[in-house]
Design an enzyme around this catalytic site. Sequence first.
Site, PDB file in Angstrom:
ATOM      1  N   GLY A 125       0.835  -1.211   0.000  1.00  0.00           N
ATOM      2  CA  GLY A 125       0.000   0.000   0.000  1.00  0.00           C
ATOM      3  C   GLY A 125       0.858   1.244   0.000  1.00  0.00           C
ATOM      4  N   ASN A 126       0.267   2.378   0.295  1.00  0.00           N
ATOM      5  CA  ASN A 126       1.048   3.611   0.409  1.00  0.00           C
ATOM      6  C   ASN A 126       0.387   4.545   1.427  1.00  0.00           C
ATOM      7  OD1 ASN A 126      -0.778   5.579  -1.062  1.00  0.00           O
ATOM      8  ND2 ASN A 126      -0.501   4.015  -2.656  1.00  0.00           N
ATOM      9  N   TYR A 127       1.021   5.674   1.686  1.00  0.00           N
ATOM     10  CA  TYR A 127       0.596   6.550   2.783  1.00  0.00           C
ATOM     11  C   TYR A 127      -0.532   7.515   2.428  1.00  0.00           C
ATOM     12  CZ  TYR A 127       4.713   5.161   5.479  1.00  0.00           C
ATOM     13  OH  TYR A 127       5.638   4.461   6.189  1.00  0.00           O
TER      14      TYR A 127
END
Length: 400
Positions: A208-210
């Site tokens: 995923g990412n932030y």
Amino acid sequence: MLKGKHIILGISGGIAAYKSVSLLRLFVKAGADVQVVITPSGKEFITPVTLSALSGRPVISEFFTANTGSWNSHVDLGLWADAMVIAPATASTIAKMANGVADNMLITTYLSAKSPVFVAPAMDLDMFAHPSTRRNIDLLRSYGNHIIDSPAGELASHLVGKGRMEEPERIFEVVDAFFDKEQDLKGRKVMITAGPTYEKIDPVRFIGNYSSGKMGYAIAEECASRGADVVLISGPVSIKCNDSRVRVIGVESATEMNEAAQREFADSRCAIMCAAVADYAPAQVAAAKIKREKQDVPTIVLKKNPDIAAGLGAVKSDSQILVGFALETDNATANAVEKIERKNLDFIVLNTVTANSGFQVDNNQISIIDADGKKNDYSLKPKREVAKDIVDHLVEKIKK
Ligand code: C5P
């Protein structure tokens, strides 16, 4: 815009009630006709005398006026109001509103109100964070109430966190903007992608990412307030949309987001591609949890995800407008211009990532670059104001 508007100001019993006096003043100064309804415990914090002197109307608190026995009709009040603003809304008042516990005049009026309702929560940080409060606020949101979210800051208890009531000036702005908004997107469907995507590795892990989704959600709320028919395709985020007029489609992976985007784009006038889509996903999703004991360090083979924006750009008609986002660390403008061409965008929003701007935070500093290379730079602002700049630019394009 509030001149002549009928506003019910609901005040419940919290220390922030002293700020309601300033809010009342702002409404009255703007020419609104304000009826204060206060809960019995609200009167412990602020006197009805002050409120009635400033509003020019007797403050209502009880079901019956003691000396005359006359009934205060919550039904008439609910019909009279153009807006109801509950500030401060304590944990208890929010719980009663969420569950229809009609044991005081403020709640009966709320239940009878046909107007838009604005709720400014105010309580201590642990009360605000409690799952019951979170659930009750979500319920109010689901009923279509406008939640004026609490900013983080120092509380009366000297603890620091979320829970304090939003400042009166900001509450006033939100209510004023509700009536002031030019409906320049009325009847137009706008599709927005927001948040990260999660790409499954095995049943319990993902890449995923932030991305927090804050920018996309702010754009969705701005478009809805300007009359658009908004569909928000959102990856997994922890925030909630504050406007019940927005249709939210929750997705997890880039493939799911792509399917929803292709389906919804067909009859959209505009699409704003705000999501931080993972470029790659694991080629194989393990059927069971990958175990540490069983193997050496595993290798995860990746495959390319679809470029959702480019896919829409390829099928875009002349009447559709496609907006992209770019987050660049070097050669920002050149890379953004290249993306406009490759994805067939009408314009791109270039994000700056610093400690105070970009992922997760509440502010953003952007430039907008048009397909003809024209660049507009904007200052560092809260994301809701950035959303307004972006939507203003979009409306200009539609008008052309
Ligand atoms: O190519 P890059 O990821 O930098 O492009 C960013 C823009 O393209 C954003 O508008 C983003 O939402 C969109 N995008 C997309 N699908 C992808 C990758 C990016 O829609 N797979």
